[in-house]
Design a protein around this motif. Structure first.
Motif, PDB file in Angstrom:
ATOM      1  N   THR A 273     -15.819 -10.332  -6.463  1.00  0.00           N
ATOM      2  CA  THR A 273     -17.083 -11.008  -6.729  1.00  0.00           C
ATOM      3  C   THR A 273     -16.988 -12.460  -6.263  1.00  0.00           C
ATOM      4  OG1 THR A 273     -16.497 -11.784  -8.955  1.00  0.00           O
ATOM      5  CG2 THR A 273     -17.484  -9.580  -8.781  1.00  0.00           C
ATOM      6  N   ALA A 274     -18.138 -13.084  -6.088  1.00  0.00           N
ATOM      7  CA  ALA A 274     -18.161 -14.482  -5.672  1.00  0.00           C
ATOM      8  C   ALA A 274     -19.421 -15.157  -6.204  1.00  0.00           C
ATOM      9  CB  ALA A 274     -18.126 -14.588  -4.154  1.00  0.00           C
ATOM     10  N   GLN A 275     -19.269 -16.375  -6.663  1.00  0.00           N
ATOM     11  CA  GLN A 275     -20.395 -17.228  -7.022  1.00  0.00           C
ATOM     12  C   GLN A 275     -20.484 -18.324  -5.964  1.00  0.00           C
ATOM     13  OE1 GLN A 275     -22.864 -17.322  -9.658  1.00  0.00           O
ATOM     14  NE2 GLN A 275     -23.593 -18.769  -8.094  1.00  0.00           N
ATOM     15  N   LEU A 276     -21.608 -18.371  -5.228  1.00  0.00           N
ATOM     16  CA  LEU A 276     -21.747 -19.422  -4.227  1.00  0.00           C
ATOM     17  C   LEU A 276     -21.742 -20.786  -4.904  1.00  0.00           C
ATOM     18  CD1 LEU A 276     -24.308 -18.157  -1.564  1.00  0.00           C
ATOM     19  CD2 LEU A 276     -21.873 -17.660  -1.822  1.00  0.00           C
ATOM     20  N   THR A 277     -21.071 -21.742  -4.284  1.00  0.00           N
ATOM     21  CA  THR A 277     -20.908 -23.067  -4.895  1.00  0.00           C
ATOM     22  C   THR A 277     -22.201 -23.855  -4.908  1.00  0.00           C
ATOM     23  OG1 THR A 277     -18.609 -23.101  -4.131  1.00  0.00           O
ATOM     24  CG2 THR A 277     -19.568 -25.202  -4.811  1.00  0.00           C
ATOM     25  N   ASN A 278     -22.978 -23.778  -3.824  1.00  0.00           N
ATOM     26  CA  ASN A 278     -24.175 -24.608  -3.696  1.00  0.00           C
ATOM     27  C   ASN A 278     -25.464 -23.800  -3.641  1.00  0.00           C
ATOM     28  OD1 ASN A 278     -22.884 -27.269  -3.551  1.00  0.00           O
ATOM     29  ND2 ASN A 278     -21.985 -26.492  -1.653  1.00  0.00           N
ATOM     30  N   LEU A 279     -25.431 -22.591  -4.195  1.00  0.00           N
ATOM     31  CA  LEU A 279     -26.617 -21.729  -4.293  1.00  0.00           C
ATOM     32  C   LEU A 279     -26.408 -20.771  -5.451  1.00  0.00           C
ATOM     33  CD1 LEU A 279     -29.321 -20.727  -2.982  1.00  0.00           C
ATOM     34  CD2 LEU A 279     -27.919 -19.090  -1.692  1.00  0.00           C
ATOM     35  N   ASN A 280     -27.459 -20.508  -6.196  1.00  0.00           N
ATOM     36  CA  ASN A 280     -27.351 -19.649  -7.374  1.00  0.00           C
ATOM     37  C   ASN A 280     -27.393 -18.165  -6.981  1.00  0.00           C
ATOM     38  OD1 ASN A 280     -27.097 -18.947 -10.068  1.00  0.00           O
ATOM     39  ND2 ASN A 280     -29.311 -18.982 -10.423  1.00  0.00           N
ATOM     40  N   TRP A 281     -26.440 -17.749  -6.158  1.00  0.00           N
ATOM     41  CA  TRP A 281     -26.255 -16.343  -5.814  1.00  0.00           C
ATOM     42  C   TRP A 281     -24.895 -15.894  -6.334  1.00  0.00           C
ATOM     43  CZ3 TRP A 281     -27.684 -14.868  -0.064  1.00  0.00           C
ATOM     44  CH2 TRP A 281     -29.082 -14.890   0.082  1.00  0.00           C
ATOM     45  N   PHE A 282     -24.916 -14.813  -7.102  1.00  0.00           N
ATOM     46  CA  PHE A 282     -23.676 -14.143  -7.503  1.00  0.00           C
ATOM     47  C   PHE A 282     -23.563 -12.888  -6.661  1.00  0.00           C
ATOM     48  CE2 PHE A 282     -21.247 -11.121 -10.122  1.00  0.00           C
ATOM     49  CZ  PHE A 282     -20.099 -11.870 -10.344  1.00  0.00           C
ATOM     50  N   ILE A 283     -22.444 -12.720  -5.988  1.00  0.00           N
ATOM     51  CA  ILE A 283     -22.252 -11.602  -5.056  1.00  0.00           C
ATOM     52  C   ILE A 283     -21.201 -10.661  -5.624  1.00  0.00           C
ATOM     53  CG2 ILE A 283     -21.550 -10.964  -2.719  1.00  0.00           C
ATOM     54  CD1 ILE A 283     -22.507 -13.771  -1.855  1.00  0.00           C
ATOM     55  N   ASP A 284     -21.538  -9.385  -5.709  1.00  0.00           N
ATOM     56  CA  ASP A 284     -20.659  -8.360  -6.272  1.00  0.00           C
ATOM     57  C   ASP A 284     -20.447  -7.292  -5.202  1.00  0.00           C
ATOM     58  OD1 ASP A 284     -19.499  -6.212  -7.619  1.00  0.00           O
ATOM     59  OD2 ASP A 284     -20.588  -6.600  -9.463  1.00  0.00           O
TER      60      ASP A 284
ATOM     61  N   ALA B 116     -27.574  -8.765  -1.466  1.00  0.00           N
ATOM     62  CA  ALA B 116     -27.828  -7.327  -1.335  1.00  0.00           C
ATOM     63  C   ALA B 116     -29.223  -7.046  -0.764  1.00  0.00           C
ATOM     64  CB  ALA B 116     -27.624  -6.631  -2.684  1.00  0.00           C
ATOM     65  N   PRO B 117     -30.301  -7.621  -1.320  1.00  0.00           N
ATOM     66  CA  PRO B 117     -31.614  -7.358  -0.712  1.00  0.00           C
ATOM     67  C   PRO B 117     -31.739  -7.883   0.707  1.00  0.00           C
ATOM     68  CG  PRO B 117     -31.797  -8.960  -2.507  1.00  0.00           C
ATOM     69  CD  PRO B 117     -30.429  -8.384  -2.583  1.00  0.00           C
ATOM     70  N   LEU B 118     -31.043  -8.969   1.028  1.00  0.00           N
ATOM     71  CA  LEU B 118     -31.073  -9.471   2.403  1.00  0.00           C
ATOM     72  C   LEU B 118     -30.438  -8.444   3.341  1.00  0.00           C
ATOM     73  CD1 LEU B 118     -30.104 -13.117   3.449  1.00  0.00           C
ATOM     74  CD2 LEU B 118     -29.553 -11.143   4.866  1.00  0.00           C
ATOM     75  N   MET B 119     -29.302  -7.885   2.940  1.00  0.00           N
ATOM     76  CA  MET B 119     -28.645  -6.879   3.770  1.00  0.00           C
ATOM     77  C   MET B 119     -29.494  -5.625   3.919  1.00  0.00           C
ATOM     78  SD  MET B 119     -24.614  -7.097   2.715  1.00  0.00           S
ATOM     79  CE  MET B 119     -23.552  -8.346   3.463  1.00  0.00           C
ATOM     80  N   VAL B 120     -30.152  -5.227   2.846  1.00  0.00           N
ATOM     81  CA  VAL B 120     -31.033  -4.050   2.902  1.00  0.00           C
ATOM     82  C   VAL B 120     -32.149  -4.285   3.916  1.00  0.00           C
ATOM     83  CG1 VAL B 120     -32.729  -2.709   1.595  1.00  0.00           C
ATOM     84  CG2 VAL B 120     -30.502  -3.236   0.582  1.00  0.00           C
TER      85      VAL B 120
ATOM     86  N   ILE C 231     -23.112  -4.583  -3.396  1.00  0.00           N
ATOM     87  CA  ILE C 231     -23.321  -4.500  -1.951  1.00  0.00           C
ATOM     88  C   ILE C 231     -23.082  -3.073  -1.462  1.00  0.00           C
ATOM     89  CG2 ILE C 231     -22.499  -5.294   0.301  1.00  0.00           C
ATOM     90  CD1 ILE C 231     -24.044  -7.428  -1.233  1.00  0.00           C
ATOM     91  N   ALA C 232     -22.042  -2.420  -1.980  1.00  0.00           N
ATOM     92  CA  ALA C 232     -21.741  -1.036  -1.590  1.00  0.00           C
ATOM     93  C   ALA C 232     -22.892  -0.110  -1.960  1.00  0.00           C
ATOM     94  CB  ALA C 232     -20.436  -0.582  -2.245  1.00  0.00           C
TER      95      ALA C 232
ATOM     96  N   VAL D 256     -16.319  -2.556   0.926  1.00  0.00           N
ATOM     97  CA  VAL D 256     -16.909  -3.897   1.021  1.00  0.00           C
ATOM     98  C   VAL D 256     -15.799  -4.906   0.757  1.00  0.00           C
ATOM     99  CG1 VAL D 256     -18.577  -5.522   0.070  1.00  0.00           C
ATOM    100  CG2 VAL D 256     -19.178  -3.100   0.284  1.00  0.00           C
ATOM    101  N   HIS D 257     -15.640  -5.852   1.659  1.00  0.00           N
ATOM    102  CA  HIS D 257     -14.595  -6.867   1.540  1.00  0.00           C
ATOM    103  C   HIS D 257     -15.243  -8.254   1.563  1.00  0.00           C
ATOM    104  CE1 HIS D 257     -11.435  -3.858   2.204  1.00  0.00           C
ATOM    105  NE2 HIS D 257     -12.278  -3.335   3.075  1.00  0.00           N
TER     106      HIS D 257
END
Length: 308
Positions: free
Chosen positions: A68-79, A41-45, A83-84, A92-93
């Motif tokens: 939602t998604a949890q990246l496998t090889n990075l500690n990022w949880f994406i909701d 989210a902050p990267l997109m902003v 993002i919206a 948001v898809h």
């Protein structure tokens, strides 16, 4: 379609671009190091810098569940909801990044697909994309009428197969470090380094291993030949499981580095070693996708199908 934001979110880097129904907006693609941001989210902003978009579609390197998604090889949880809120997008898809790569196959320029093995493709057959990068996974594109159906997969964490004595010894050694012995633990950039370390006791980065192979270094040669045996076997198992008669496509940084040596490493021989199904395997073309923006193109293809 109004202007949308597309994202290809890997473990190390994220690519973003704006797009309309006509395609990616020229000059808008950017690549960011994930380490510079606390999350997507902050990267997109930072990328949008206050300018609006109507919708977002992101291919992410991890399993997607319930928006939602949890990246496998990075500690990022994406909701998707986060993002919206951050971008102001009405929709948001999220989809797996290999799904995005597979959605791109019909829209890529021919010059970005480099044949490794010609084969005899079935134009209506399923096509499998296999990623080799920081991690590994596949996605399979099925033609359903005029649309593509690309189900999600997390094949990289399926187990390595039973192989020859030397390979099985290394797989057993891997099991002392990673109990479920996933194939991406060998078939990825970090996996190539791990394979070399378990073989030789020496730490080495993938680029140096490949360079050593090219200059005739014996340890590097043996490691890369072992890698080629495992890659051909696993890729063949997956392609046969999905009957990928439309072709197999390799993508990712490690795939590009290995591609010039694909045949020297006898990957195709191991790919085809499937007993009574060997001819079916020989008929499957194998290609390399070189377009850095393929996942973004696939996100747009997926979004067009949803929003039209």
């Amino acid at each position: 379609m109004a202007e949308v934001l597309l994202a290809d979110v890997g473990a190390s880097h994220t690519r973003l671009a704006r797009a309309t129904g006509q395609g990616l907006c020229p000059g808008t693609a950017r690549r960011y190091a994930n380490a510079d941001f606390a999350g997507l989210a902050p990267l997109m902003v930072a990328y949008l810098d206050g300018t609006p978009v109507d919708a977002v579609c992101a291919g992410v390197a991890g399993p997607v569940r319930a928006g939602t998604a949890q990246l496998t090889n990075l500690n990022w949880f994406i909701d998707a909801a986060e993002i919206a809120r951050a971008t102001g997008a009405q929709a948001v898809h999220l989809l797996n990044d290999l799904q995005a790569q597979a959605h791109a196959l019909d829209d890529l320029p021919p010059a970005s697909i480099v044949p490794l093995v010609a084969g005899l493709p079935d134009p209506d057959g399923p096509r499998m994309v296999m990623g080799l990068g920081t991690g590994s996974n596949i996605a399979v594109a099925h033609r359903v009428g005029e649309r593509l159906f690309v189900p999600p997969a997390e094949a990289g964490h399926s187990g390595l197969p039973h192989m020859g004595a030397a390979e099985n010894d290394l797989i057993a050694a891997l099991g002392r470090e990673v109990a479920h012995k996933p194939y991406e633990a060998f078939l990825s950039g970090p996996g190539l380094s791990r394979l070399h370390r378990l073989r030789t006791g020496q730490e080495q980065v993938p680029d140096r291993i490949i360079a050593g192979y090219e200059t005739g270094a014996e340890d590097a040669r043996q490691t890369l030949e072992m890698f080629g045996h495992i890659l051909g076997t696993v890729m063949g198992d997956l392609a046969l499981t999905h009957m990928s008669t439309g072709g197999v496509y390799l993508i990712g940084g490690l795939a590009r580095a290995i591609a010039p040596h694909f045949n020297d490493l006898e990957c195709h021989r191991h790919f085809c070693s499937k007993g009574p199904y060997s001819q079916i395997m020989r008929d499957m073309p194998i290609s390399l996708v070189t377009d850095d923006h393929a996942a973004l193109v696939g996100c747009l293809h997926h979004l067009r199908g949803i929003l039209k």
